[in-house]
Design an enzyme around this catalytic site. Structure first.
Site, PDB file in Angstrom:
ATOM      1  N   GLU A 261       0.813  -1.206   0.000  1.00 31.98           N
ATOM      2  CA  GLU A 261       0.000   0.000   0.000  1.00 31.98           C
ATOM      3  C   GLU A 261       0.858   1.272   0.000  1.00 31.98           C
ATOM      4  O   GLU A 261       1.778   1.409   0.806  1.00 31.98           O
ATOM      5  CB  GLU A 261      -0.952  -0.011   1.198  1.00 31.98           C
ATOM      6  CG  GLU A 261      -1.832   1.218   1.327  1.00 31.98           C
ATOM      7  CD  GLU A 261      -2.705   1.461   0.107  1.00 31.98           C
ATOM      8  OE1 GLU A 261      -3.226   0.468  -0.450  1.00 31.98           O
ATOM      9  OE2 GLU A 261      -2.848   2.618  -0.304  1.00 31.98           O
ATOM     10  N   THR A 305      -6.208   2.672  -5.228  1.00 35.86           N
ATOM     11  CA  THR A 305      -6.039   1.225  -5.092  1.00 35.86           C
ATOM     12  C   THR A 305      -6.886   0.466  -6.118  1.00 35.86           C
ATOM     13  O   THR A 305      -6.423  -0.496  -6.737  1.00 35.86           O
ATOM     14  CB  THR A 305      -6.442   0.760  -3.676  1.00 35.86           C
ATOM     15  OG1 THR A 305      -5.488   1.245  -2.751  1.00 35.86           O
ATOM     16  CG2 THR A 305      -6.460  -0.753  -3.578  1.00 35.86           C
ATOM     17  N   HIS A 421      -0.989   3.443   4.856  1.00 36.38           N
ATOM     18  CA  HIS A 421      -1.952   4.277   4.136  1.00 36.38           C
ATOM     19  C   HIS A 421      -2.063   5.617   4.840  1.00 36.38           C
ATOM     20  O   HIS A 421      -2.007   5.691   6.061  1.00 36.38           O
ATOM     21  CB  HIS A 421      -3.317   3.578   4.110  1.00 36.38           C
ATOM     22  CG  HIS A 421      -4.305   4.208   3.175  1.00 36.38           C
ATOM     23  ND1 HIS A 421      -4.896   5.424   3.412  1.00 36.38           N
ATOM     24  CD2 HIS A 421      -4.784   3.777   1.979  1.00 36.38           C
ATOM     25  CE1 HIS A 421      -5.700   5.711   2.411  1.00 36.38           C
ATOM     26  NE2 HIS A 421      -5.653   4.735   1.522  1.00 36.38           N
ATOM     27  N   ASP A 480       1.153   0.342  -5.053  1.00 34.25           N
ATOM     28  CA  ASP A 480      -0.026   0.675  -5.862  1.00 34.25           C
ATOM     29  C   ASP A 480      -0.054   2.117  -6.363  1.00 34.25           C
ATOM     30  O   ASP A 480      -0.506   2.385  -7.465  1.00 34.25           O
ATOM     31  CB  ASP A 480      -1.331   0.319  -5.136  1.00 34.25           C
ATOM     32  CG  ASP A 480      -1.562   1.105  -3.844  1.00 34.25           C
ATOM     33  OD1 ASP A 480      -0.585   1.641  -3.275  1.00 34.25           O
ATOM     34  OD2 ASP A 480      -2.721   1.167  -3.406  1.00 34.25           O
ATOM     35  N   HIS A 481       0.441   3.059  -5.562  1.00 35.75           N
ATOM     36  CA  HIS A 481       0.424   4.470  -5.987  1.00 35.75           C
ATOM     37  C   HIS A 481       1.250   5.290  -5.016  1.00 35.75           C
ATOM     38  O   HIS A 481       1.746   4.746  -4.021  1.00 35.75           O
ATOM     39  CB  HIS A 481      -1.005   5.014  -6.061  1.00 35.75           C
ATOM     40  CG  HIS A 481      -1.816   4.722  -4.826  1.00 35.75           C
ATOM     41  ND1 HIS A 481      -1.628   5.368  -3.638  1.00 35.75           N
ATOM     42  CD2 HIS A 481      -2.791   3.801  -4.596  1.00 35.75           C
ATOM     43  CE1 HIS A 481      -2.456   4.888  -2.728  1.00 35.75           C
ATOM     44  NE2 HIS A 481      -3.170   3.923  -3.276  1.00 35.75           N
TER      45      HIS A 481
END
Ligand code: GP9
Ligand code: MN
Length: 685
Positions: A261, A305, A421, A480-481
């Site tokens: 994440e 996500t 996150h 993911d980012h």
């Protein structure tokens, strides 16, 4: 002095006075919000001018509705409209802070699926000054309630009300005209919502979005099999043969896909507080049996996500707004990795410590053919087990292992972590590295949660080794980012030890890890430029799955002659030579802005830009038109959703039933291997 006060007071006590005062206040506060709450990237005098005036037309139009009424009713209507538009502004401020984008109808339509968790994070991101957007409404109410301003009961001429509406329309037309002149195709070709707000304002953007949503629904109704022809042609022209040296090297192996994440590439080998932040992941990154990619970019849009998941398992781009998993996931036809592998004898399962409804996973995963979805309902709850969006990673990885060992092999298991996150919260007892010292609260906890994530991966990998699962599995890890958005330039510059952090740097900052590890795999650090869209073709080649007639927009990252243009969701791109951010082009090799483009360069850049626009819009067409319902690759079978259930009871029964000779437990003579799992998670002690 007193006289001036009286003059103002009596001025405000007229319909005109009160109306114009309300409009002016709303205008000022919108500009205040534009300047302090959003990052619209205003460049040059024209954009600054348009941004300053764009709240006026729509405010006149909306507030003007009250002018068609009289007496108290008119005042109440004005206040209500003011309150609604202010609330909308407020909601956008909060949303923007987390997602760097504005609210859309698609997003709200799917909000049943995401609201649950949005609520949680909103509490963490609210700032006192956000409430200033209600100050003007409050002031108007107080002025009226205390009778400092009196209600003007005289009849307001309809003619004047119409004049205001007319003026609003004319001003809006002028605004749109100047905007179009400055940026052609603003409403038709744009991939970036920031531009519409910057040029036309928030309310105009909302209307624009509403119109688009209605249109989108019509597209699907209108699409038919002939809509596929342009997509098929694109596939034919752009399909790249995979690297045969790697074809089938992982055939029949279990696959673990580990979703890291918000994990950015810069964390690899990053040191802070005198130590490596992510030693376990670093070790894997440098392992000679790991294929690591150091120019691999996240390509997500608003869906974050969800976009990453969509790209990785379908090789289709996320949509320009909203999350396709939410808006189309339930209804569309997909040809996703889980279905493809399911048909080759794989058991497929996704693991995530959040509620099943988030990003509409519980529905979308069925469309993608997942046999199992182990969500928060499957995991034990306990004091301090959760943070932010769900189960803490160490507990999550361990709890997942107990299901992994029950899965018939070969399996495809995707584990979605979540502790790292935003806003990067972690309790004291789980912290094992100091916060960074940029002074930016949203940034400084990042290394702490990243380290925690890394430790959870370390514990899981150790278990794989002890059970011997590592010998017959392929491990895929990806970020993911971004974890730190472009709104934190100063802090990032400090983190990276740079003088300043430019737009070019931010584009490069979108790199995330992508690694494939397997015993005996010929590894190394690969410098090809690629992104999330390329993962599925890469994996299918490694697994030896024939992949020459599917609708996938990426290409095998190991293929020798692949196109290395990485498209971002907003139409920007990166190639080994060029980087495009907005209307500026940079030399990728040195980050210098290219000011005097040669004719040849211009031509080349235009061609790359067209390619990017084409792949994004064709991928969008596939999703919005639900085009895969008209096309089936050879041998592909659509998953039978009626046979899939993610109810805990059903899944547990199915696991028992299918506990064939092939699960880890069965191969260990029916004995669980969970006693080999070691974790230092304090909550489990
Ligand atoms: C929630 C998690 C977070 O389940 O996947 O999604 P994100 O906010 O990163 O898009
Ligand atoms: Mn995410």
């Amino acid at each position: 002095m007193k006289q001036i006060g009286h003059k103002i007071q009596s001025g405000l006590s007229t319909r005109w006075g009160f109306f114009l005062f309300a409009v002016a206040l709303f205008w000022l506060k919108t500009i205040y919000a534009y300047q302090t709450k959003f990052n619209l990237g205003v460049k040059g005098g024209m954009q600054a001018f348009l941004m300053t005036i764009n709240p006026i037309p729509t405010t006149l139009l909306l507030f003007g509705i009250a002018l068609f009424m009289n007496g108290r009713k008119s005042y109440i209507t004005l206040i209500i409209i003011d309150l609604i538009t202010s609330t909308w502004l407020f909601a956008n401020i909060l949303y923007y802070r987390e997602f760097s984008d504005f609210l859309t109808f698609n997003l709200m339509k799917g909000s049943g699926a995401v609201s649950n968790n949005l609520g949680k994070s909103i509490a963490g991101i609210i700032e006192y000054s956000d409430f200033l957007v209600f100050a003007d409404v409050l002031l108007l109410i107080i002025l009226l309630a205390t009778k400092l301003v009196k209600i003007d009961h005289r009849v307001f001429m309809k003619r004047n009300a119409f004049a205001i509406t007319g003026l609003a329309v004319v001003l809006f037309g002028a605004n749109l005209g100047i905007a179009e002149a400055d940026r052609s195709g603003l409403l038709t070709r744009t991939f970036d919502n920031n531009y519409i707000v910057k040029y036309l304002g928030m309310n105009a953007y909302t209307v624009y979005d509403g119109v688009k949503t209605t249109k989108n629904n019509a597209i699907k109704a209108n699409a038919d099999s002939s809509s596929m022809s342009s997509v098929l042609k694109y596939m034919k022209d752009n399909r790249v043969s995979p690297n045969v040296e790697y074809t089938g090297v992982a055939k029949g192996k279990n696959v673990f896909v580990i979703h890291l994440e918000s994990f950015q590439q810069f964390l690899i080998d990053y040191k802070w507080d005198g130590q490596e932040v992510t030693p376990n992941i670093n070790k894997l990154y440098h392992d000679q049996n790991t294929l690591s990619f150091d120019n691999f970019f996240n390509q997500v849009g608003q869906g974050k996500t969800a976009d990453a998941e969509l790209m990785l398992e379908n090789s289709l781009f996320g949509l320009p707004e909203g999350a396709a998993m939410v808006t189309q996931g339930t209804t569309n036809t997909f040809q996703a990795a889980p279905s493809i592998l399911d048909q080759r004898g794989y058991t497929t399962a996704s693991f995530h410590g959040d509620v099943p409804s988030f990003w509409n996973r519980d529905n979308t995963y069925k469309s993608w053919g997942y046999d199992y979805f182990f969500s928060s309902q499957y995991f034990k709850e306990g004091k301090g087990y959760n943070v932010g969006y769900g189960l803490k990673d160490k507990i999550f990885m361990k709890d997942s292992a107990q299901y992994i060992e029950q899965l018939p092999q070969p399996f495809y298991a995707k584990l979605i972590t979540v502790t790292n996150h935003y806003p990067y919260l972690l309790d004291k007892q789980n912290q094992s590295i100091a916060k960074t010292d940029t002074g930016d609260d949203t940034v400084d906890g990042y290394v702490q949660t990243a380290k925690y994530l890394d430790q959870s991966i370390g514990e899981f990998l150790a278990w794989l080794q002890k059970t011997g699962l590592d010998k017959n599995s392929m491990l895929v890890l990806y970020g993911d980012h971004y974890g730190i958005s472009g709104n934190h330039k100063k802090a990032v510059a400090k983190l990276l030890n740079m003088d300043k952090f430019t737009d070019f740097d931010n584009a490069q900052f979108q790199k995330v890890p992508f690694m494939v590890h397997m015993d005996g795999l010929k590894g190394g650090i690969n410098h090809t430029y690629g992104g999330e869209i390329d993962v599925l073709p890469t994996l299918l080649n490694l697994l030896g799955v024939k992949n020459d007639d599917t609708i996938q927009f990426g290409s095998d990252l190991l293929a020798p002659n692949r196109n290395q243009t990485v498209a971002f969701r907003n139409g920007d791109f990166v190639t080994p030579e060029y980087t495009k951010v907005g209307s500026t082009y940079y030399d990728t090799t040195n980050g210098k802005a290219l000011t005097n483009l040669t004719a040849a360069q211009k031509k080349q850049l235009a061609a790359i830009g067209e390619h990017v626009t084409e792949e994004l819009s064709l991928s969008d067409k596939v999703i919005t038109g639900d085009l895969l319902r008209f096309y089936t690759p050879q041998g592909f079978k659509k998953p039978d959703k009626s046979k899939i259930s993610y109810k805990v009871k059903d899944a547990k029964a199915k696991l028992k039933d299918s506990n064939s000779k092939t699960s880890v437990i069965q191969q260990n003579n029916g004995k669980s291997m969970m006693d080999l799992y070691e974790t230092d998670a304090p909550e489990l002690k």
